[in-house]
Design a protein around this motif. Structure first.
Motif, short mmCIF file in Angstrom:
data_model
loop_
_atom_site.label_atom_id
_atom_site.label_comp_id
_atom_site.label_asym_id
_atom_site.label_seq_id
_atom_site.Cartn_x
_atom_site.Cartn_y
_atom_site.Cartn_z
N GLU A 1 -34.68 -22.44 -41.77
CA GLU A 1 -33.93 -21.61 -40.81
C GLU A 1 -32.46 -21.62 -41.19
OE1 GLU A 1 -34.15 -19.52 -38.02
OE2 GLU A 1 -31.97 -19.60 -38.26
N GLN A 2 -31.85 -20.43 -41.21
CA GLN A 2 -30.45 -20.35 -41.66
C GLN A 2 -29.45 -20.93 -40.68
OE1 GLN A 2 -29.61 -16.16 -42.20
NE2 GLN A 2 -30.04 -15.66 -40.08
N LEU B 1 -38.17 -14.14 -19.87
CA LEU B 1 -39.31 -13.77 -19.03
C LEU B 1 -40.61 -14.15 -19.73
CD1 LEU B 1 -40.61 -12.22 -16.63
CD2 LEU B 1 -40.49 -10.16 -18.05
N VAL C 1 -32.58 -18.93 -46.89
CA VAL C 1 -33.34 -18.45 -48.05
C VAL C 1 -32.50 -17.39 -48.73
CG1 VAL C 1 -35.39 -17.18 -48.78
CG2 VAL C 1 -35.57 -18.98 -47.05
N GLY D 1 -37.76 -18.79 -41.00
CA GLY D 1 -37.38 -18.35 -39.66
C GLY D 1 -37.71 -19.41 -38.63
N LEU E 1 -41.77 -12.95 -27.23
CA LEU E 1 -41.83 -14.41 -27.19
C LEU E 1 -43.10 -14.85 -26.45
CD1 LEU E 1 -39.39 -17.06 -27.10
CD2 LEU E 1 -40.66 -16.96 -24.97
N THR E 2 -43.44 -14.16 -25.40
CA THR E 2 -44.60 -14.53 -24.59
C THR E 2 -45.86 -14.69 -25.45
OG1 THR E 2 -43.65 -13.37 -22.71
CG2 THR E 2 -46.02 -13.81 -22.62
N ARG F 1 -33.87 -6.86 -30.83
CA ARG F 1 -35.34 -6.84 -30.92
C ARG F 1 -35.74 -6.53 -32.36
NH1 ARG F 1 -33.66 -3.99 -26.78
NH2 ARG F 1 -34.09 -4.80 -24.70
N GLY G 1 -43.39 -7.85 -31.61
CA GLY G 1 -43.98 -8.71 -30.60
C GLY G 1 -42.98 -9.23 -29.60
N THR H 1 -41.53 -17.35 -33.36
CA THR H 1 -42.64 -17.03 -34.25
C THR H 1 -42.78 -18.07 -35.35
OG1 THR H 1 -42.11 -14.70 -33.85
CG2 THR H 1 -43.67 -15.18 -35.61
N GLY I 1 -31.69 -16.91 -34.02
CA GLY I 1 -31.90 -15.46 -34.00
C GLY I 1 -32.19 -14.94 -32.61
N THR I 2 -33.09 -13.98 -32.52
CA THR I 2 -33.39 -13.32 -31.26
C THR I 2 -33.92 -14.28 -30.20
OG1 THR I 2 -33.94 -11.39 -32.57
CG2 THR I 2 -34.68 -11.38 -30.29
N THR I 3 -34.65 -15.28 -30.63
CA THR I 3 -35.26 -16.20 -29.67
C THR I 3 -34.20 -16.88 -28.81
OG1 THR I 3 -37.08 -16.52 -31.19
CG2 THR I 3 -36.81 -18.18 -29.46
C1 LIG Z 1 -32.68 -8.27 -25.31
C2 LIG Z 1 -34.02 -8.89 -25.54
C3 LIG Z 1 -34.73 -9.42 -24.47
C4 LIG Z 1 -35.99 -9.98 -24.68
N1 LIG Z 1 -36.65 -10.50 -23.62
C5 LIG Z 1 -37.87 -11.03 -23.79
C6 LIG Z 1 -38.54 -11.59 -22.70
O1 LIG Z 1 -37.99 -11.67 -21.59
N2 LIG Z 1 -39.79 -12.10 -22.88
C7 LIG Z 1 -40.39 -12.06 -24.11
O2 LIG Z 1 -41.51 -12.52 -24.21
N3 LIG Z 1 -39.76 -11.53 -25.18
C8 LIG Z 1 -38.51 -11.02 -25.05
N4 LIG Z 1 -37.85 -10.51 -26.12
C9 LIG Z 1 -38.49 -10.52 -27.42
C10 LIG Z 1 -38.41 -11.87 -28.10
O3 LIG Z 1 -37.16 -12.45 -27.88
C11 LIG Z 1 -38.61 -11.76 -29.58
O4 LIG Z 1 -39.73 -11.00 -29.84
C12 LIG Z 1 -38.82 -13.09 -30.23
O5 LIG Z 1 -37.82 -14.01 -29.82
C13 LIG Z 1 -38.78 -12.94 -31.71
O6 LIG Z 1 -38.87 -14.20 -32.32
P1 LIG Z 1 -38.92 -14.30 -33.89
O7 LIG Z 1 -39.14 -15.73 -34.19
O8 LIG Z 1 -39.86 -13.33 -34.43
O9 LIG Z 1 -37.48 -13.84 -34.36
P2 LIG Z 1 -36.12 -14.65 -34.35
O10 LIG Z 1 -35.97 -15.47 -33.17
O11 LIG Z 1 -35.04 -13.68 -34.64
O12 LIG Z 1 -36.28 -15.63 -35.57
C14 LIG Z 1 -36.04 -15.26 -36.90
C15 LIG Z 1 -35.22 -16.35 -37.54
O13 LIG Z 1 -35.15 -16.17 -38.94
C16 LIG Z 1 -33.92 -16.66 -39.37
N5 LIG Z 1 -33.62 -16.10 -40.67
C17 LIG Z 1 -33.37 -14.82 -40.97
N6 LIG Z 1 -33.11 -14.69 -42.27
C18 LIG Z 1 -33.20 -15.92 -42.82
C19 LIG Z 1 -33.02 -16.42 -44.14
N7 LIG Z 1 -32.70 -15.64 -45.14
N8 LIG Z 1 -33.18 -17.74 -44.33
C20 LIG Z 1 -33.51 -18.57 -43.30
N9 LIG Z 1 -33.68 -18.12 -42.05
C21 LIG Z 1 -33.54 -16.82 -41.81
C22 LIG Z 1 -32.99 -16.19 -38.31
O14 LIG Z 1 -31.80 -16.96 -38.29
C23 LIG Z 1 -33.80 -16.35 -37.05
O15 LIG Z 1 -33.54 -17.56 -36.36
C24 LIG Z 1 -36.56 -9.99 -25.96
C25 LIG Z 1 -35.82 -9.48 -27.02
C26 LIG Z 1 -34.56 -8.96 -26.83
C27 LIG Z 1 -33.79 -8.46 -27.96
#
Ligand SMILES: Cc1cc2nc3c(=O)[nH]c(=O)nc-3n(C[C@H](O)[C@H](O)[C@H](O)COP(=O)(O)OP(=O)(O)OC[C@H]3O[C@@H](n4cnc5c(N)ncnc54)[C@H](O)[C@@H]3O)c2cc1C
Ligand SMILES: Cc1cc2nc3c(=O)[nH]c(=O)nc-3n(C[C@H](O)[C@H](O)[C@H](O)COP(=O)(O)OP(=O)(O)OC[C@H]3O[C@@H](n4cnc5c(N)ncnc54)[C@H](O)[C@@H]3O)c2cc1C
Lengths: 570, 427
Positions: A34-35, A49, A170, A11, A360-361, A318, A358, A15, A41-43
């Motif tokens: 990372e795919q 914010l 993966v 990922g 991003l913050t 999320r 969780g 995170t 993804g969500t990030t």
């Molecule tokens: C609408 C919305 C608004 C938000 N606003 C805020 C905000 O203002 N402030 C804040 O702090 N947080 C905010 N958040 C929360 C925050 O964005 C997320 O908690 C955070 O970005 C999650 O990051 P992550 O790395 O866990 O997940 P992701 O960013 O989703 O990363 C996971 C990654 O894994 C990859 N992946 C998945 N499967 C595979 C695989 N099989 N092989 C290789 N790679 C794979 C995906 O492509 C992806 O890039 C918000 C969320 C949403 C939905």
């Protein structure tokens, strides 16, 4: 051979990138897989914010405390990603006074600094706030650029020896003798940077530990390893305005609800959001009512939003996690907290740990906790230094001012470049060659584009997130072809360039579809005409299967007279 | 007191200009009011008639041949293929710098992105560059001009299968030009041809430029540059470069801003003046008074005041979504001056296709007319007896996908202007 012990992180969101950096800084061998591109993804689809914690100060004080701590850390280590806007919780006449007081008390309890402003004072700060806004609480909210943040974390991990593989999926988690020992990865275009058209391949990457940081996809990774991870993805819309109607984060001061926050972001403001559970994190409806609702609701706080121009909308999912026994009906009831699932204790499957939920913050804090856990499992003792060592680009704050002078900072273009690049500005912008602006909306120059291509290969969407090129008013209408030209200059052949160019146009169109009325519809027609007519990309003969019979067409007035040499007379 | 004329044309793009010229040619006292610079500033300056059919077949070799098979609602069907021919002949007479009238066949012109596009008329500056001409070609780009990458365009043209050898070379533009200089700045310098210093030698700019590319151009029969070769005297710039290089010289159309488009606009405004058309630019028409008899007065907003303008016949040529003759909000699409009916779905999400180059409904937004170009009301009758519409404000065609923009503006502008003048004679 990879460094020992070796950890695979799945990922490339905030995170995973944070975990990779922390592990690498503690001396472990790391491969991040990372795919898509980083932030795929969500990030890459969040609101931007940097929470002060104010939003959670009533409902979830544990999260609020984590937010304010990390808010302070990121202002130090990620200066070039943070825009210190401040934030307001704004009260309208119909909003509850009791809640306003609870918010204030909650912030105090969580050590979040506040200041109460009268309606007039709030409007002095943000003149476009509605006339009937009664009062507001100021908090240290800020805006954060998730793209720059993740790229900087990955770059730091790389500097500490990590291998970063984007466009690598993966496809299986390798389990031997009841333990996870690695992952099987499918590279879209071969290992290393992405280059369109390059043959991919499968690779088994063995590891002493696998960290599942796949966000909303974490359940799928779990499945591959034979364990249950109950992610409940919930979507939210964000609508991007063409300008900064406000320079401060504006929250509505009322209990949790949809469409209650505006975040200034670079040249834009982003309105949001909604909260709806979806079945598939990659395939869910993006609907008109969501866009209309955020505009209508937030126009109550900032009336000019009602007929302001929006440039696109996007949705994020999320990665909410709910322990099996809770079973909430409403996704807004699911906690925003994060969970570390140690699969050895939980499922009797050593070798893998999942982190989900969780914000991003708090990405760095989450990464620290999981890295502590992995180190403990692997018997490594090393301290976490990610809160103390600035990210690449934020290395030296005073250097910023020097660059400003060095690159003739009178010019707003250089100003924007230096803001984005932070302490890397010197090495990127120091070129003897002409450095024309490629993206005028966002003031991105050739040097920045070439630097991004060098980092990310032929993926123009990866160039986009690094530079903001194509992310302004015209949404790439006037500069997508220039980016394609720059790819060619970087040494890639025509077929590669065309494939990447198409992908960029498709990605830009996807979000613009939600903004097609008024000025933005006119803009879209102009861009469409430019691409389809002047450039004839809609009927590119290079992409067609049939060949054109050139001899059937007019070869010029002189050819018609039998004269071959030049029609330059008139 | 209202400002009076026999024919009032609203809009100064290709459609409005052609209407006004046609009306004035037919003897009507004609006035043209226009707000901002027209779409010619953004367009390539090529004059397409029809490059692809609505179902996407093409490139079409003979556009006139294809017109009778277009859908009934297409503006070309409204005026008929004979009028399209007459209108193109009228354009040719007023735009002597344009080529392509010696044949009905389309030409294929290289684009700045490296594809080729079919077009019916091209400026003289593009004539030597046709991709349907098989002479070997060198393309020249400038380091400071990121819109045109000669090497990439050449590689892309090769992928497109062009019948000649093509190479690209990128050079610094001689002299001291800022990286962000506008195309008009390049053109102005080439017009003025000042002395520039290159590697310590002082030379006139055109010679210095030719010297820079001479080696690369040694084997080429023709040399193409981005469309910056002069604003006032493009033929002089091309001739000088051609003499120095011993090869034909041409421009590859670009934009926005598009110098070929701006040159055409300037030239046609000159023709309007010569024809005695009174012109007012810079102020919008904001409103109209209408009765059952037709349009009585329109109002031009000027420094906050509303100035009435009255005429016997009116032509609406305010452009489409780009020219702002058609506007929209979250709920509806409308024509701002007369509130002419614009057919559109109530569902905003039906206005577009999910594919960037798909069949976009928005690209066909516009006024629908009867067979004399009078906008129809809700019942399908002419909304106003003395109002005709021309050009991109019309609906029922997708100029971007079909490559028919200028042709429709010229054909319908000519038909509307001629009909307006005839209506006056009939009275
Ligand atoms: C609408 C919305 C608004 C938000 N606003 C805020 C905000 O203002 N402030 C804040 O702090 N947080 C905010 N958040 C929360 C925050 O964005 C997320 O908690 C955070 O970005 C999650 O990051 P992550 O790395 O866990 O997940 P992701 O960013 O989703 O990363 C996971 C990654 O894994 C990859 N992946 C998945 N499967 C595979 C695989 N099989 N092989 C290789 N790679 C794979 C995906 O492509 C992806 O890039 C918000 C969320 C949403 C939905
Ligand atoms: C990027 C692009 C590339 C193109 N490429 C080509 C090409 O290669 N070949 C081709 O044939 N066609 C091309 N076209 C299409 C072609 O240029 C247009 O279809 C054509 O020029 C439209 O002419 P028009 O006179 O109808 O409208 P416009 O040129 O839009 O003119 C309308 C005029 O009316 C004025 N106006 C609007 N509202 C008011 C008001 N209320 N009061 C007064 N004045 C008003 C506007 O300011 C403007 O000056 C292209 C178009 C674009 C956008």
């Amino acid at each position: 051979m990879a460094q020992e012990p070796h950890v695979v992180v799945v990922g490339g969101g905030s995170t995973g990138a944070g975990v990779a950096r922390d592990l690498a800084m503690r001396g472990l061998g790391v491969t991040l897989v990372e795919q898509g591109n980083l932030t795929h993804g969500t990030t890459g689809r969040m609101h931007g914010l940097l929470h002060s914690g104010g939003r959670y100060a009533v409902s979830d004080q544990a999260s609020a405390r984590e937010c304010i701590i990390e808010n302070r850390v990121l202002r130090e280590i990620a200066t070039h990603c943070v825009d210190e806007t401040g934030g307001l919780f704004v009260k309208r006449p119909e909003d509850s006074e009791q809640y306003f007081q609870e918010k204030l008390a909650g912030c105090e309890a969580c050590d979040i600094p506040t200041k109460v402003l009268s309606g007039a004072e709030a409007r002095q700060l943000e003149p476009h706030l509605a006339d009937d806004v009664e009062k507001a609480i100021w908090v240290p909210d800020a805006a954060i650029d998730p793209f720059r943040l993740v790229v900087a974390n990955a770059a730091s991990a790389q500097e500490h020896g990590a291998r970063i593989e984007t466009h690598s999926t993966v496809t299986d988690v390798v389990v031997e003798d009841g333990a996870v020992v690695g992952v099987e990865v499918e590279h879209a275009t071969g290992a290393g940077k992405r280059v369109h058209g390059t043959e991919g391949g499968t690779e088994v990457i063995r590891a002493d530990h696998v960290v599942n940081a796949a966000g909303a996809w974490a359940g799928r990774l779990g499945e591959m390893a034979g364990v249950d991870v109950e992610v409940r993805p919930s979507k939210g819309v964000m609508t991007v305005m063409n300008t900064r109607q406000v320079d401060t984060v504006v929250n509505r001061c009322r209990p949790k609800g949809d469409a209650d926050i505006v975040v200034p972001h670079e040249t834009t403001c982003i309105l949001g959001t909604t909260d709806e559970e979806v079945a598939d994190p990659e395939d869910y409806p993006e609907q008109q009512w969501e866009v209309d609702m955020v505009i209508d609701e937030l126009a109550e706080l900032i009336p000019m939003l009602d007929d302001a121009r929006t440039v696109r909308s996007f949705w994020g999912v999320r990665p909410l996690y709910e322990p099996p026994d809770v079973d909430s009906d409403d996704p807004t009831d699911i906690t925003r907290d994060y969970f570390l699932l140690a699969h050895d204790d939980r499922d009797d499957l050593p070798g893998m740990t999942t982190i989900v939920g969780g914000k991003l913050t708090t990405y760095r804090m989450m990464a620290e906790e999981i890295t502590d856990h992995v180190c403990e499992r692997l018997g490594v003792t090393a301290d976490c230094r990610t809160a103390d060592v600035a990210l690449p680009g934020s290395a030296d704050n005073t250097a910023l001012d020097d660059y400003m002078t060095e690159f003739g900072l009178r010019s707003p273009v250089a100003q924007r470049s230096v803001d984005r690049l932070g302490s890397r500005a010197g090495s990127v912008l120091d070129t003897d060659d002409p450095n024309p602006t490629i993206c005028a909306c966002e003031a991105v120059t050739r040097a920045e584009i070439q630097d991004a291509i060098e980092q990310s290969g032929t993926d123009l969407n990866a160039v986009r997130i690094r530079t903001r090129a194509t992310m302004g008013n015209c949404q790439g209408g006037f500069c997508a072809h220039r980016l394609a030209n720059e790819l060619h200059t970087a040494g890639y052949d025509d077929a590669t360039v065309r494939a990447s160019w198409d992908e960029l146009l498709a990605e830009r169109w996807r979000g613009q579809r939600h903004a097609l009325w008024g000025d933005q519809l006119s803009q879209a027609m102009l861009s469409y005409a430019l691409h389809a007519t002047t450039q004839n990309r809609g009927h590119d003969p290079a992409d067609a299967d049939t060949e054109i019979d050139f001899t059937a067409f007019d070869a010029g007035p002189l050819a018609a007279d039998g004269g071959p040499e030049g029609a330059h007379g008139n | 007191m209202a400002i009076e004329s026999e024919v009032l044309v609203i809009g100064g793009g290709l459609a409005g200009i052609t209407s006004a010229l046609a009306a004035a040619d037919a003897g009507a006292d004609t006035r043209l009011v226009s707000y901002k610079q027209s779409t010619l500033r953004n367009a390539s300056g090529l004059v397409d008639v029809l490059g692809y059919t609505p179902s996407g077949d093409g490139p079409v070799v003979d556009p006139f041949d294809a017109i009778p098979s277009l859908p009934d609602a297409h503006p070309y069907r409204t005026v008929g293929v004979d009028t399209v021919r007459d209108a193109m002949a009228f354009f040719d007479a007023h735009a002597p710098r344009y080529q392509g009238h010696h044949t009905d066949a389309n030409a294929l012109v290289p684009t700045h992105g490296g594809t080729v596009k079919p077009t019916a008329r091209y400026p003289a500056s593009a004539a030597a560059g046709l991709a349907s001409d098989d002479r070997d070609t060198l393309l020249v780009g400038f380091e400071t001009l990121p819109d045109f990458n000669a090497d990439h365009a050449a590689a892309h043209l090769e992928s497109a299968g062009v019948p000649f050898d093509v190479r690209g070379v990128t050079v610094p533009f001689p002299g001291d030009l800022r990286a962000g200089a506008k195309v008009t700045r390049y053109a102005g310098l080439l017009d003025a041809n000042p002395q520039v210093s290159v590697d310590g030698t002082e030379r006139p700019l055109r010679l210095a430029l030719a010297t820079r590319v001479a080696d690369a151009a040694a084997d080429a029969d023709r040399v193409g540059f981005p469309a910056v070769l002069g604003d006032d005297d493009p033929a002089g710039v091309r001739d000088a470069l051609a003499d120095h290089l011993g090869a034909a010289v041409f421009e590859v159309p670009m934009g926005p801003p598009s110098l070929p488009g701006l040159r055409l606009s300037d030239h046609l405004f000159g023709a309007l003046e010569a024809a005695g058309v009174r012109i007012e630019t810079g102020n919008p028409v904001v409103d109209a008074d209408t009765t059952a008899g037709g349009v009585e007065t329109v109002y031009v907003e000027k420094n906050g005041a509303r100035i009435p303008n009255s005429a016997d016949e009116y032509v609406l040529a305010t452009g489409g979504l780009v020219g702002k003759g058609i506007d929209s909000d979250r709920d509806a699409v409308y024509e701002p001056i007369f509130d002419c009916r614009i057919a559109h779905s109530d569902d905003r999400y039906a206005w577009f296709d999910d594919d960037a180059f798909g069949d976009h409904a928005f690209a066909q937004f516009g006024v629908r007319t009867d067979d004399t170009l009078r906008p129809r009301d809700d019942d399908g009758a002419a909304a106003h007896a003395n109002l005709r519409a021309a050009g991109a404000v019309l609906g029922g065609y997708n100029f971007a996908a079909e490559h028919s923009g200028s042709g429709v503006s010229i054909a319908t502008g000519y038909a509307a202007g001629t009909a307006a003048a005839e209506a006056i004679h009939d009275e």
